[in-house]
Design an enzyme around this catalytic site. Structure first.
Site, mmCIF file in Angstrom:
data_model
loop_
_atom_site.group_PDB
_atom_site.id
_atom_site.type_symbol
_atom_site.label_atom_id
_atom_site.label_comp_id
_atom_site.label_asym_id
_atom_site.label_seq_id
_atom_site.Cartn_x
_atom_site.Cartn_y
_atom_site.Cartn_z
ATOM 1 C CE LYS A 1 -4.393 1.191 2.364
ATOM 2 N NZ LYS A 1 -5.043 1.871 1.107
HETATM 3 N N1 PMP Z 1 -7.287 -1.813 -3.291
HETATM 4 C C1 PMP Z 1 -6.954 -0.707 -3.156
HETATM 5 C C2 PMP Z 1 -5.791 0.204 -4.107
HETATM 6 C C3 PMP Z 1 -7.060 -0.139 -1.686
HETATM 7 O O1 PMP Z 1 -6.654 1.208 -1.487
HETATM 8 C C4 PMP Z 1 -7.894 -0.655 -0.888
HETATM 9 C C5 PMP Z 1 -8.124 -0.105 0.448
HETATM 10 N N2 PMP Z 1 -7.243 -0.406 1.363
HETATM 11 C C6 PMP Z 1 -8.292 -1.939 -1.119
HETATM 12 C C7 PMP Z 1 -8.069 -2.394 -2.509
HETATM 13 C C8 PMP Z 1 -9.375 -2.718 -0.322
HETATM 14 O O2 PMP Z 1 -8.333 -3.270 0.608
HETATM 15 P P1 PMP Z 1 -8.975 -3.371 2.202
HETATM 16 O O3 PMP Z 1 -10.200 -4.235 2.049
HETATM 17 O O4 PMP Z 1 -7.865 -3.962 2.971
HETATM 18 O O5 PMP Z 1 -9.220 -1.866 2.815
#
Ligand code: PMP
Length: 324
Positions: free
Chosen positions: A159
Site C-alpha cells: 500500500k
Molecule cells: N485496493 C486498493 C488500491 C485499496 O487502497 C484498498 C483499500 N485499502 C483496497 C483495495 C481494499 O483493501 P481493504 O479491504 O484491506 O481495505
C-alpha cells in the site's frame, strides 16, 4: 484539520495534531516513498464501544508494504502498532465511526529517490469517517482508460503512497465523466480492481473475484468476505482472471474495501447490473458485514479490537448471541 480528534502519534510520541508536521524536504513528500493503512473503527452506541476492524491484519500488511519499500529498519512490532493505535483512539475519545490512518515513511532530506541509507519513521492520525459512498441503490461505474500499476512498476500488494497517483487519475476521470467509481484493468486487459477497493462478481450463484496476481491490493475486506460468505451462507468464492466483458454479463457486482465497505454496482459502462438494484447475494453479504463490524455477531468478535474495553456489556452479549 480534525477539530474533534486532537492527538496524533508522531516521532514516537502522542502530540497535538497541529504539531505533527514534516518538512517540505521530507523524502516521502518528494518521492511518494511512504506506505500506509486505512483502518475503520465502528462505533456501537448500545455497547458504548468502538471496534477496530481486523487491526492486526492491517499492521501485518503494513509490515509487508514496509519490507517492499525498505522501511523495515523501523522496529515497531505488530503488537506495539496495535497498542499505539488503540491508545491514540482512546486519547481522541471518538463516539462516532472513525478512520485510523497509520503510515511509515522515509524521512531523509536529500535529493534523489533511493531508499537505502535513508531513515524511516511512522505516524498515525485518526479522523471521523462515515460512509465513503452515499446514495442507494448503488454505483454507476465505468471501466477506466487508465491501467493499474503493474507489479514490476509499483507493486500493488504494497500500500504504497506513490501508487495512489494511479488511483487518483482513474477515480478523477470517472467522477468528471459523471460516474461514481471505476474499474481498472491490468495492462493485459484483465479486470484488476476499483480505485481503492476490490471487486466481486456473482455469476450463477458463485462469487468470483480477481486473483492476487492481477495487481490488486490483497484486501482485508476481500478475504473476510471469502471466509464469512462461505461459513454463513455457503457461498464459495472463486479467485480467477476476469475478462472485462464478464462484468457486462454478471448477475451481480460489488466493490469491497475498508472505505467502500460493501458497495453494490448497479451499472457498468452504461449496462444495467442486477436490474439496477442491489443484488440478492450482495445484499446478504452487506447486511452481515455491517452487523459484524459493529460487534453484533459473536462468532466474529475475534476480528474486532474494542478500544474502550466496554464491549462485553451484558445487553450487548445477549444481542450478539441471538444473531450468531
Ligand atoms: N485496493 C486498493 C488500491 C485499496 O487502497 C484498498 C483499500 N485499502 C483496497 C483495495 C481494499 O483493501 P481493504 O479491504 O484491506 O481495505
Amino acid at each position: 484539520m480534525s477539530k474533534t480528534h486532537k492527538y496524533a502519534f508522531f516521532e514516537g510520541n502522542f502530540v497535538p495534531l497541529e504539531n505533527a508536521k514534516i518538512s517540505i524536504m521530507n523524502h516521502s513528500f518528494m518521492y511518494g516513498t511512504a506506505v500506509f493503512e486505512g483502518i475503520r473503527g465502528y462505533w456501537n452506541e448500545a455497547h458504548g464501544e468502538m471496534y477496530l476492524f481486523r487491526l492486526k491484519e492491517h499492521f501485518l500488511r503494513m509490515k509487508d508494504s514496509m519490507k517492499i519499500m525498505h522501511l523495515d529498519d523501523l522496529k515497531y512490532s505488530v503488537d506495539e502498532l496495535c497498542k499505539i493505535s488503540v491508545e491514540l483512539v482512546k486519547k481522541n475519545e471518538p463516539k462516532t465511526d472513525t478512520y485510523v490512518r497509520p503510515a511509515a515513511y522515509k524521512t531523509g532530506q536529500r535529493v534523489g529517490p533511493s531508499l537505502e541509507d535513508n531513515p524511516s519513521d511512522m505516524c498515525i492520525f485518526t479522523v471521523p469517517f462515515g460512509d465513503y459512498f452515499h446514495g442507494a441503490p448503488g454505483l454507476k461505474v465505468q471501466v477506466s482508460a487508465w491501467r493499474r500499476v503493474e507489479d514490476n512498476a509499483i507493486p500493488a500488494r504494497g500500500k504504497i503512497v506513490g501508487a495512489y497517483a494511479n488511483t487518483a487519475l482513474a477515480k478523477t476521470d470517472a467522477i468528471l465523466a459523471g460516474f461514481d467509481e471505476c474499474v481498472v484493468l491490468s495492462e493485459n486487459g484483465h479486470v484488476s480492481e476499483g480505485s481503492a477497493m476490490n471487486i466481486f462478481m456473482v455469476k450463477n450463484g458463485k462469487l468470483i473475484t480477481t486473483p492476487i496476481t492481477e495487481n490488486i491490493l490483497e484486501g482485508i475486506t476481500r478475504s473476510s468476505i471469502m471466509e464469512f460468505a462461505q461459513a454463513e451462507f455457503g457461498y464459495e468464492t472463486i479467485s480467477r482472471t476476469i475478462d472485462r466483458s464478464e462484468l457486462y454479463t454478471a448477475d451481480e457486482l460489488f466493490f469491497c474495501g475498508t472505505g467502500a465497505q460493501i458497495a453494490p454496482i448497479i451499472e457498468i459502462d452504461k449496462r444495467e447490473v442486477s436490474g439496477g438494484q442491489c443484488g440478492e447475494m450482495t445484499g446478504k453479504i452487506r447486511e452481515f458485514y455491517t452487523q459484524m463490524c459493529r460487534g453484533e455477531h459473536k462468532k466474529y468478535m475475534h476480528w474486532l479490537t474494542p478500544v474502550y474495553g466496554t464491549g462485553e456489556k451484558s445487553g450487548a452479549k445477549e444481542k450478539a448471541t441471538a444473531k450468531s
